[in-house]
Design an enzyme around this catalytic site. Structure first.
Site, PDB file in Angstrom:
ATOM      1  N   ASP A 218       0.873  -1.136   0.028  1.00  0.00           N
ATOM      2  CA  ASP A 218      -0.084   0.085   0.027  1.00  0.00           C
ATOM      3  C   ASP A 218       0.982   1.222   0.049  1.00  0.00           C
ATOM      4  OD1 ASP A 218      -2.120   2.019   0.571  1.00  0.00           O
ATOM      5  OD2 ASP A 218      -3.180   0.070   0.954  1.00  0.00           O
ATOM      6  N   HIS A 241       2.086   2.075  -3.100  1.00  0.00           N
ATOM      7  CA  HIS A 241       1.403   3.174  -3.998  1.00  0.00           C
ATOM      8  C   HIS A 241       1.845   4.392  -3.599  1.00  0.00           C
ATOM      9  CE1 HIS A 241      -2.390  -0.040  -3.333  1.00  0.00           C
ATOM     10  NE2 HIS A 241      -1.127  -0.418  -4.089  1.00  0.00           N
TER      11      HIS A 241
END
Ligand SMILES: *[C@@H]1O[C@H](CO)[C@@H](O)[C@H](O)[C@H]1NC(C)=O
Ligand SMILES: *[C@@H]1O[C@H](CO)[C@@H](O)[C@H](O)[C@H]1NC(C)=O
Ligand SMILES: *[C@@H]1O[C@H](CO)[C@@H](O)[C@H](O)[C@H]1NC(C)=O
Ligand SMILES: *[C@@H]1O[C@H](CO)[C@@H](O)[C@H](O)[C@H]1NC(C)=O
Ligand SMILES: *[C@@H]1O[C@H](CO)[C@@H](O)[C@H](O)[C@H]1NC(C)=O
Ligand SMILES: *[C@@H]1O[C@H](CO)[C@@H](O)[C@H](O)[C@H]1NC(C)=O
Ligand SMILES: *[C@@H]1O[C@H](CO)[C@@H](O)[C@H](O)[C@H]1NC(C)=O
Ligand SMILES: *[C@@H]1O[C@H](CO)[C@@H](O)[C@H](O)[C@H]1NC(C)=O
Ligand SMILES: *[C@@H]1O[C@H](CO)[C@@H](O)[C@H](O)[C@H]1NC(C)=O
Ligand SMILES: *[C@@H]1O[C@H](CO)[C@@H](O)[C@H](O)[C@H]1NC(C)=O
Ligand SMILES: *[C@@H]1O[C@H](CO)[C@@H](O)[C@H](O)[C@H]1NC(C)=O
Length: 394
Positions: A218, A241
């Site tokens: 993430d 991310h």
């Protein structure tokens, strides 16, 4: 005043027995093995850890809680008050291992309302793999899991030289805290592990994150409501991310994000680089005073991105636009390659357009050639070279 040992409470007597002085200036050292911790990776050492913590807290001089080399299973630990000592070092030379089946709770290792704690060295292993595979298998009743290391309502905290692997949720979360320095940490979880953000900061001021390597499933760093005076320098990110301010604006009454600097970062193969993300919902929050400086992008899907229309599956924000005002955001000396054609995208709120965006010396290519930009409701200006050319309005 010298008390006869027999008049001391048993617990205090045990603390005295277990104190070791490595050197006069370093203060007492509380080795968790002296409090019954077992380095077999199977016996729960939570109680030993917390008893050593209580001893360090009660010491009147700077004290060290020592985790020797070896692997110690810790079900869960809440390092909290009462703690009168404001100079505690937690020296970790081994590994703290979370149970793989751990199902509940705010945090695995929680520091709550503590002041003057340095966590140095060592490894914390969240053992998240079985939880991730549950989440990926679409079973609806997977446990929530826990964040690995949480700093909550605390100040004067240092986390240095720590390695955090395979957390179930976020690796490190900092909330409601001031003056926190995170330095030389190494965070890693597989690119496909859900919700394993590297470092999350919200509701906190004067947080500094330096010289760290982060690769997760993430955000490498996520910045939530109420973060201010945040300084990030020399961080590598990938897989992951990217570094994200947001998601912001889920609620109406929300503190803003201000004075954030992200300096000297390298993104490798990440889905985003430098991102600001808000929900398409009404909100009083804001993002103001951000500097993104000296970033290198290597095959990043969205190197520069402001996205204010986040609403997965169009649920919970029908017809809404974001109320978050984004202003005074500078991008300086950003170079490298985009993995998609649109390298720079400003998709701002139609009701509160982005203003004061500054682009200086940007050079991002796509497949060795020209990339594209995309602007909606975004105003600002450019200096130096800007490749691909800016689409900001004035
Ligand atoms: C904590 O104690 C150590 C060892 O005595 C000392 O070097 C350090 O300066 C102290 N830190 C603070 C913040 O007082
Ligand atoms: C941690 O301990 C403190 C002090 O006992 C308590 O107030 C707090 O609720 C605890 N937090 C959790 C998540 O257990
Ligand atoms: C623990 O690790 C620190 C940092 O690497 C090192 O300085 C120290 O000597 C180690 N302690 C022991 C007892 O091995
Ligand atoms: C996790 O597994 C251990 C050992 O099998 C067991 O003692 C513990 O109760 C389990 N915890 C949960 C929350 O299932
Ligand atoms: C989980 O559900 C999603 C969306 O419904 C689907 O695309 C995916 O293939 C499913 N995964 C598994 C392992 O069943
Ligand atoms: C970071 O930790 C990972 C996993 O333990 C390891 O493979 C990697 O070499 C470490 N990187 C650095 C720079 O220490
Ligand atoms: C945060 O840092 C600023 C600038 O260094 C300082 O003025 C302020 O007092 C600090 N805030 C806190 C809560 O320590
Ligand atoms: C902004 O944050 C920096 C730390 O990145 C701090 O030094 C500076 O004082 C802050 N500025 C203001 C106006 O608070
Ligand atoms: C970025 O880091 C460099 C080197 O440490 C420093 O000179 C520069 O002032 C920093 N930029 C910002 C915006 O803080
Ligand atoms: C360009 O934007 C910066 C940052 O918002 C601002 O300080 C400056 O005045 C602007 N310059 C022009 C010519 O608009
Ligand atoms: C932009 O980057 C490309 C590829 O690295 C390079 O060939 C070109 O010279 C750079 N342009 C500028 C103005 O720096």
């Amino acid at each position: 005043m010298a008390l006869p040992v027999s008049s001391l409470p048993l617990s205090l007597f045990l603390f005295l027995v277990h104190v070791h002085y490595f050197s006069a200036s370093a203060g007492p050292v509380y080795n968790i093995q002296s409090f019954g911790a077992t380095d077999d990776g199977e016996t729960d050492s939570s109680n030993a850890l917390l008893h050593a913590w209580s001893a360090a807290c009660a010491a009147s001089a700077p004290a060290t809680l020592y985790v020797p080399s070896g692997t110690f299973l810790v079900e869960k630990a809440n390092f909290s008050r009462p703690c009168t000592n404001t100079n505690i070092t937690i020296q970790i030379n081994g590994t703290l291992l979370a149970p793989s089946n751990y199902t509940h709770g705010e945090a695995w290792l929680l520091f709550y309302q503590v002041h003057g704690v340095s966590i140095l060295g060592g490894t914390i292993d969240g053992q998240g793999a079985s939880l991730w595979s549950c989440k990926r298998s679409n079973v609806s009743d997977c446990p929530v899991g826990a964040r690995s290391l949480v700093i909550s309502n605390s100040h004067e905290i240092v986390i240095s030289g720590l390695t955090s692997v395979n957390s179930k949720l976020f690796h490190i979360a900092i909330g409601g805290s001031q003056n926190v320095r995170v330095q030389r940490v190494n965070i890693s979880a597989p690119g496909k592990s859900p919700n394993t953000d590297g470092i999350h900061v919200e509701g906190s001021s004067n947080v500094t994150i330096l010289e760290s390597d982060i690769g997760t499933g993430d955000d490498c760093i996520s910045i939530g409501p109420g973060a201010s005076n945040l300084y990030i320098e020399k961080v590598t990110c990938g897989p992951g991310h990217g570094i994200s301010i947001g998601s912001l604006g889920w609620v109406k009454l929300e503190p803003g994000v201000s004075n954030v600097t992200v300096n000297r970062t390298v993104f490798t193969g990440t889905t985003n680089g430098l991102r600001i993300k808000t929900w398409a919902r009404p909100s009083d929050g804001f993002v103001k005073g951000v500097v993104f400086e000296s970033a290198t992008m290597q095959d990043v899907h969205n190197p520069i991105l402001i996205t204010q229309n986040y609403c997965p599956h169009n649920l919970n924000c029908p017809g809404e636009t974001s109320g978050i005002q984004v202003s005074d955001v500078a991008y300086r000396d950003i170079q490298g390659s985009s993995a998609t054609k649109v390298a720079v995208k400003f998709d701002c709120s139609p009701t509160v357009p982005c203003k004061g965006i500054e682009l200086l010396n940007i050079n991002i290519t796509y497949e060795g050639g020209q990339a594209q930009t995309s602007c909606q409701n975004a105003a600002g200006n450019t200096t130096g070279f800007v490749i691909p050319p800016s689409c900001l309005s004035n």
